[in-house]
Design an enzyme around this catalytic site. Sequence first.
Site, PDB file in Angstrom:
ATOM      1  N   ASP A 139       0.785 -10.401   4.190  1.00  0.00           N
ATOM      2  CA  ASP A 139       2.008  -9.729   3.707  1.00  0.00           C
ATOM      3  C   ASP A 139       3.249 -10.324   4.365  1.00  0.00           C
ATOM      4  OD1 ASP A 139       3.714  -7.871   2.606  1.00  0.00           O
ATOM      5  OD2 ASP A 139       3.039  -6.180   3.800  1.00  0.00           O
ATOM      6  N   GLU A 185      12.000  -8.168   1.981  1.00  0.00           N
ATOM      7  CA  GLU A 185      11.226  -7.419   0.971  1.00  0.00           C
ATOM      8  C   GLU A 185      10.853  -6.041   1.494  1.00  0.00           C
ATOM      9  OE1 GLU A 185       7.531  -5.960  -1.040  1.00  0.00           O
ATOM     10  OE2 GLU A 185       7.727  -6.600   1.022  1.00  0.00           O
ATOM     11  N   ASP A 232       1.612 -11.999  -3.450  1.00  0.00           N
ATOM     12  CA  ASP A 232       1.796 -11.029  -2.372  1.00  0.00           C
ATOM     13  C   ASP A 232       0.436 -10.428  -1.992  1.00  0.00           C
ATOM     14  OD1 ASP A 232       3.089  -9.508  -0.458  1.00  0.00           O
ATOM     15  OD2 ASP A 232       4.275  -8.326  -1.867  1.00  0.00           O
ATOM     16  N   HIS A 335      -0.222  -2.934   5.673  1.00  0.00           N
ATOM     17  CA  HIS A 335       0.762  -2.254   6.536  1.00  0.00           C
ATOM     18  C   HIS A 335       0.140  -1.659   7.792  1.00  0.00           C
ATOM     19  CE1 HIS A 335       4.274  -2.012   3.426  1.00  0.00           C
ATOM     20  NE2 HIS A 335       3.872  -3.244   3.674  1.00  0.00           N
TER      21      HIS A 335
END
Length: 386
Positions: A139, A185, A232, A335
């Site tokens: 990411d 982003e 992505d 994340h």
Amino acid sequence: MLLLLPLLSLLSILSLGSAYSTLSDDTLNGLPSPGDEFDIKQGKILAPILQERVSGTPGSTAVLQHFVDFFKTNLPKWTLEFHNSSSTTPTSNGKKIPFINLIATRDPPNTGVGEVGRLTLVAHYDSKLTPKGFIGATDSAAPCAMLLHAARTLDAALTKKWESSDGLDELDEVKGVQILLLDGEEAFHSWTDTDSLYGSRALAADWETSFHPAMSTYRNPLDSISLFVLLDLLGASGPRVPSYFKTTHWAYKHMAALEHRLRELGQFKSSPNHPKKLAKRQNKKERDEPQFLHEADKGDNGFLGGFVQDDHVPFMARGVEILHIIPTPFPKVWHEIEDDAEHLDMDTVEDWTRLVTAFAGEWMELEGFFDFKKDKRKEYREKTEL
Ligand SMILES: *[C@@H]1O[C@H](CO)[C@@H](O)[C@H](O)[C@H]1NC(C)=O
Ligand SMILES: [Zn+2]
């Protein structure tokens, strides 16, 4: 009546839109592996990206410099441009944070601005502020590395095509390639329309009003984008990437067909049936072959599902055609602090690189212009001369 014939066929060629032509098995087999350059500790391409690179911090500057150095050293024929903007964020206490996109472009020689339609390959290079120490390997450090490697593989073939007499037919659309490495982003606090996509929002807005000279084929740089291919969250094992948009399903199908061929040719290292894995297995029976792009057969009525908010949104809102290469579901490490170098599946990273490179090679109609043997000899010479 006879006179009409050539005219009609001319018209039908022009109305076909983007030409696209397949690469041969030999070419697909010859596509170079990133090898050492994707080593997560020492690799010249990937390792320098695997650090914290939150927008406006020294890590971000260092990674941006790495991209610039890569192009200047390896790809001097590419034009580099920065697109700079700034904005406050929910965590910046009123201070403006700089967002710097890098645009690397390779157009055919002697073409005017506004005359070139570009395959645009995109990834974001910023990393997320939280959790502390977050690297964002999928990411999108790995996608950035894939694009650098793809650019280098395509470069010599583009030169050869454009130097050859049949490389530039007058009837041909004038085609170039562009790589966007986007900043900002990620959200700083939590994802909203204003806390996310800082770099892409500014770029799409600016490009909309950067008009090319009157009478140009393409009105502005947005109009020059023939297809916006956004990578992505790639680099974890077992990705499943749906076809998100009906209007670009044809392009998705081209990429899916290439994936299928690369697997058949034994060029997909993550495949359970890769020749090396089969050789090691006692039971030589082939296993079910997975497919990253698994929706090639989706019908017109299948495009009901949602789509993922990402850097394409400001471009799509302005009419740009999008091919979004992002898995659903997201990688498990998404994340999380675990989205680090060690959790990358390097076979998968390499497979994506090969697939994206092959797709760009077909888009740019480069069959016959690759010369891998010569490149290898040159590499060898350079190594032994050191
Ligand atoms: C944009 O940012 C780059 C990188 O920091 C810098 O080198 C360049 O001078 C800036 N350009 C403008 C026009 O401010
Ligand atoms: Zn993210």
